[in-house]
Design a protein around this motif. Structure first.
Motif, PDB file in Angstrom:
ATOM      1  N   GLY A 148       0.779  -1.224   0.000  1.00  0.00           N
ATOM      2  CA  GLY A 148       0.000   0.000   0.000  1.00  0.00           C
ATOM      3  C   GLY A 148       0.810   1.273   0.000  1.00  0.00           C
ATOM      4  O   GLY A 148       0.286   2.348   0.276  1.00  0.00           O
ATOM      5  N   GLY A 149       2.089   1.180  -0.294  1.00  0.00           N
ATOM      6  CA  GLY A 149       2.960   2.343  -0.309  1.00  0.00           C
ATOM      7  C   GLY A 149       3.964   2.365   0.816  1.00  0.00           C
ATOM      8  O   GLY A 149       4.772   3.297   0.923  1.00  0.00           O
ATOM      9  N   ALA A 150       3.945   1.348   1.684  1.00  0.00           N
ATOM     10  CA  ALA A 150       4.897   1.302   2.799  1.00  0.00           C
ATOM     11  C   ALA A 150       6.321   1.070   2.328  1.00  0.00           C
ATOM     12  O   ALA A 150       7.275   1.414   3.031  1.00  0.00           O
ATOM     13  CB  ALA A 150       4.493   0.212   3.793  1.00  0.00           C
ATOM     14  N   SER A 151       6.488   0.473   1.159  1.00  0.00           N
ATOM     15  CA  SER A 151       7.818   0.272   0.586  1.00  0.00           C
ATOM     16  C   SER A 151       7.677   0.304  -0.925  1.00  0.00           C
ATOM     17  O   SER A 151       6.572   0.401  -1.464  1.00  0.00           O
ATOM     18  CB  SER A 151       8.435  -1.054   1.064  1.00  0.00           C
ATOM     19  OG  SER A 151       7.626  -2.159   0.654  1.00  0.00           O
ATOM     20  N   GLY A 152       8.801   0.211  -1.616  1.00  0.00           N
ATOM     21  CA  GLY A 152       8.746   0.231  -3.067  1.00  0.00           C
ATOM     22  C   GLY A 152      10.078  -0.129  -3.684  1.00  0.00           C
ATOM     23  O   GLY A 152      11.135   0.054  -3.066  1.00  0.00           O
ATOM     24  N   ILE A 153      10.027  -0.675  -4.896  1.00  0.00           N
ATOM     25  CA  ILE A 153      11.218  -1.038  -5.669  1.00  0.00           C
ATOM     26  C   ILE A 153      10.995  -0.543  -7.092  1.00  0.00           C
ATOM     27  O   ILE A 153      10.027  -0.929  -7.754  1.00  0.00           O
ATOM     28  CB  ILE A 153      11.467  -2.553  -5.648  1.00  0.00           C
ATOM     29  CG1 ILE A 153      11.707  -3.047  -4.217  1.00  0.00           C
ATOM     30  CG2 ILE A 153      12.649  -2.922  -6.546  1.00  0.00           C
ATOM     31  CD1 ILE A 153      11.805  -4.558  -4.089  1.00  0.00           C
ATOM     32  N   PHE A 154      11.901   0.316  -7.567  1.00  0.00           N
ATOM     33  CA  PHE A 154      11.779   0.923  -8.880  1.00  0.00           C
ATOM     34  C   PHE A 154      13.122   0.865  -9.598  1.00  0.00           C
ATOM     35  O   PHE A 154      14.172   0.784  -8.956  1.00  0.00           O
ATOM     36  CB  PHE A 154      11.334   2.385  -8.757  1.00  0.00           C
ATOM     37  CG  PHE A 154       9.991   2.547  -8.109  1.00  0.00           C
ATOM     38  CD1 PHE A 154       8.840   2.597  -8.874  1.00  0.00           C
ATOM     39  CD2 PHE A 154       9.892   2.637  -6.726  1.00  0.00           C
ATOM     40  CE1 PHE A 154       7.606   2.739  -8.268  1.00  0.00           C
ATOM     41  CE2 PHE A 154       8.659   2.773  -6.114  1.00  0.00           C
ATOM     42  CZ  PHE A 154       7.507   2.825  -6.893  1.00  0.00           C
ATOM     43  N   MET A 155      13.069   0.908 -10.933  1.00  0.00           N
ATOM     44  CA  MET A 155      14.301   0.849 -11.708  1.00  0.00           C
ATOM     45  C   MET A 155      14.337   1.969 -12.741  1.00  0.00           C
ATOM     46  O   MET A 155      13.314   2.440 -13.238  1.00  0.00           O
ATOM     47  CB  MET A 155      14.440  -0.487 -12.425  1.00  0.00           C
ATOM     48  CG  MET A 155      13.482  -0.682 -13.569  1.00  0.00           C
ATOM     49  SD  MET A 155      13.835  -2.173 -14.539  1.00  0.00           S
ATOM     50  CE  MET A 155      12.521  -2.067 -15.789  1.00  0.00           C
ATOM     51  N   VAL A 156      15.544   2.387 -13.088  1.00  0.00           N
ATOM     52  CA  VAL A 156      15.830   3.193 -14.275  1.00  0.00           C
ATOM     53  C   VAL A 156      16.431   2.253 -15.307  1.00  0.00           C
ATOM     54  O   VAL A 156      17.429   1.582 -15.034  1.00  0.00           O
ATOM     55  CB  VAL A 156      16.808   4.337 -13.956  1.00  0.00           C
ATOM     56  CG1 VAL A 156      17.239   5.053 -15.235  1.00  0.00           C
ATOM     57  CG2 VAL A 156      16.194   5.323 -12.974  1.00  0.00           C
ATOM     58  N   HIS A 157      15.833   2.158 -16.462  1.00  0.00           N
ATOM     59  CA  HIS A 157      16.350   1.324 -17.551  1.00  0.00           C
ATOM     60  C   HIS A 157      15.855   1.919 -18.869  1.00  0.00           C
ATOM     61  O   HIS A 157      15.093   1.303 -19.608  1.00  0.00           O
ATOM     62  CB  HIS A 157      15.882  -0.125 -17.388  1.00  0.00           C
ATOM     63  CG  HIS A 157      16.684  -1.096 -18.205  1.00  0.00           C
ATOM     64  ND1 HIS A 157      16.434  -2.452 -18.230  1.00  0.00           N
ATOM     65  CD2 HIS A 157      17.742  -0.915 -19.031  1.00  0.00           C
ATOM     66  CE1 HIS A 157      17.290  -3.051 -19.024  1.00  0.00           C
ATOM     67  NE2 HIS A 157      18.087  -2.142 -19.540  1.00  0.00           N
ATOM     68  N   ASP A 158      16.287   3.157 -19.130  1.00  0.00           N
ATOM     69  CA  ASP A 158      15.702   3.907 -20.234  1.00  0.00           C
ATOM     70  C   ASP A 158      16.616   5.084 -20.560  1.00  0.00           C
ATOM     71  O   ASP A 158      17.736   5.175 -20.070  1.00  0.00           O
ATOM     72  CB  ASP A 158      14.306   4.385 -19.829  1.00  0.00           C
ATOM     73  CG  ASP A 158      13.370   4.536 -21.025  1.00  0.00           C
ATOM     74  OD1 ASP A 158      13.841   4.998 -22.082  1.00  0.00           O
ATOM     75  OD2 ASP A 158      12.178   4.209 -20.900  1.00  0.00           O
ATOM     76  N   GLY A 159      16.101   6.013 -21.364  1.00  0.00           N
ATOM     77  CA  GLY A 159      16.856   7.188 -21.753  1.00  0.00           C
ATOM     78  C   GLY A 159      16.902   8.244 -20.663  1.00  0.00           C
ATOM     79  O   GLY A 159      16.364   8.075 -19.566  1.00  0.00           O
ATOM     80  N   LYS A 160      17.543   9.347 -20.998  1.00  0.00           N
ATOM     81  CA  LYS A 160      17.701  10.469 -20.072  1.00  0.00           C
ATOM     82  C   LYS A 160      16.994  11.676 -20.658  1.00  0.00           C
ATOM     83  O   LYS A 160      17.008  11.905 -21.862  1.00  0.00           O
ATOM     84  CB  LYS A 160      19.189  10.755 -19.877  1.00  0.00           C
ATOM     85  CG  LYS A 160      19.508  11.971 -19.032  1.00  0.00           C
ATOM     86  CD  LYS A 160      21.002  12.095 -18.788  1.00  0.00           C
ATOM     87  CE  LYS A 160      21.771  12.621 -19.988  1.00  0.00           C
ATOM     88  NZ  LYS A 160      22.197  11.622 -20.936  1.00  0.00           N
ATOM     89  N   GLY A 161      16.370  12.486 -19.781  1.00  0.00           N
ATOM     90  CA  GLY A 161      15.628  13.641 -20.246  1.00  0.00           C
ATOM     91  C   GLY A 161      16.226  14.952 -19.773  1.00  0.00           C
ATOM     92  O   GLY A 161      16.694  15.054 -18.643  1.00  0.00           O
TER      93      GLY A 161
END
Length: 348
Positions: A112-125
């Motif tokens: 519910g938002g207590a933790s999270g795992i995210f990645m960068v695997h793309d271009g740059k802006g």
């Protein structure tokens, strides 16, 4: 230092840039865990130099973080476009000493938002005359978020393509952050999420059979017990490729493909992989029924490494997942389940 008790996020940030500073390719070696490696992020095989840059539209602010003296800022935005062509969920904004960079960000909140795992695997802006353009470079990074007694704590590490010197931040920096005003204020509903499920195929896998060198042995202690992790290499693979074998409490081992990215005193293992598993532990079947992202963020110590680990799985690749403009954090947390929740880890 203990933070005041209020709903904040403590973020530890280091931005390390991978590129021309790496030495020539060298096979993995057990006697030198931190040996030089060729860059893992060098050229985008799917890019089309003749194609125009993508135009990005960050929307609602989810998280806002600032460091000492407000010289470093980290923010997480949703996409302003409704479902954004089915392939874009979030944006990461980094601001260091006035330099502003955006990275498309993919992944999952958990619990519910207590933790999270995210990645960068793309271009740059970068902004050009108020237009945010995403180039066709390949950048890799991880963002972990975890609840603590003082709010949420997170770790961020980004490696950018074709950069030859490390960024100003050479050590993890602690940031204090807040939820955006509208981050939790909208309605929850099934129509706010769209995915393109994986194929479900189960082709054979050769990765575990070819691995012949243990690079690192790691442990992480969670609420259900001890996670044991091996980082394997092979003399026939490029030095930036590895195979991560995870033994979760009460479960059989599972393998994942990883990229190894190095900077001064730092090591990032970036997973964006199908799981490899079989009942006889040969891990010779790749299961395209789910996609796992995450990895390890490590700092060099006298006896090895310490840092963070986190892996999250979902039935659809998060790069093929999108949300409506009215989605909430609960919607963003509705698809992923933790393989390993964000945890401290020690490696030797």
């Amino acid at each position: 230092m203990r933070l005041r008790r209020q709903f904040v996020i403590a973020v530890l940030v280091s931005v390390l840039l991978a590129g021309d500073a790496y030495s020539a390719e060298k096979p993995a070696g057990q006697d030198d865990l931190h040996h030089p490696r060729p860059p893992a992020v060098k050229g985008n095989p799917s890019s089309d130099p003749a194609a125009p840059p993508r135009i990005a539209e960050p929307g609602r602010l989810l998280l806002s973080c600032s460091g000492r003296g407000d010289l470093q800022q980290v923010e997480m935005y949703t996409s302003a476009r409704n479902f954004d062509e089915g392939k874009q969920s979030f944006y990461l904004r980094l601001n260091q000493a006035g330099e502003e960079l955006f990275y498309p960000l993919h992944g999952h909140f958990l619990d519910g938002g207590a933790s999270g795992i995210f990645m960068v695997h793309d271009g740059k802006g970068m902004r050009q005359q108020e237009i945010l353009q995403i180039d066709q470079t390949v950048n890799m990074g991880l963002l972990f978020i975890q609840t603590t007694t003082d709010g949420l704590q997170a770790v961020l590490n980004v490696y950018a393509e074709n950069e030859s010197s490390p960024a100003a931040l050479k050590d993890f920096e602690q940031f204090r952050c807040r939820w955006g005003v509208e981050a939790r204020s909208l309605s929850l509903g099934k129509d706010h999420v769209r995915t393109e499920p994986n194929s479900g195929a189960r082709p054979p896998s050769h990765w575990f059979q070819e691995s012949d060198t243990q690079l690192l042995a790691c442990t992480a202690i969670g609420p259900t017990g001890t996670y044991r992790i091996e980082v394997l290499g092979s003399t026939i693979w490029p030095g930036h490729l590895g195979f991560l074998v995870v033994k979760a409490p009460g479960n059989e081992p599972v393998g994942y493909n990883v990229h190894l990215l190095e900077g001064p005193g730092r090591l990032l293992l970036h997973a964006h992989s199908y799981p490899h598993r079989t009942r006889v532990r040969k891990l010779d079947t790749m299961e395209e029924t789910e996609t796992v992202i995450g990895g390890l963020l490590l700092s060099k110590t006298e006896n090895g490494y310490t840092g963070w680990i986190g892996l999250v799985s979902s039935a659809a690749d998060p790069m093929n997942t999108s949300f409506s403009r009215e989605a909430t954090v609960a919607d963003y947390a509705s698809l992923g389940h933790a393989v390993i929740p964000p945890l401290p880890v020690t490696c030797r």
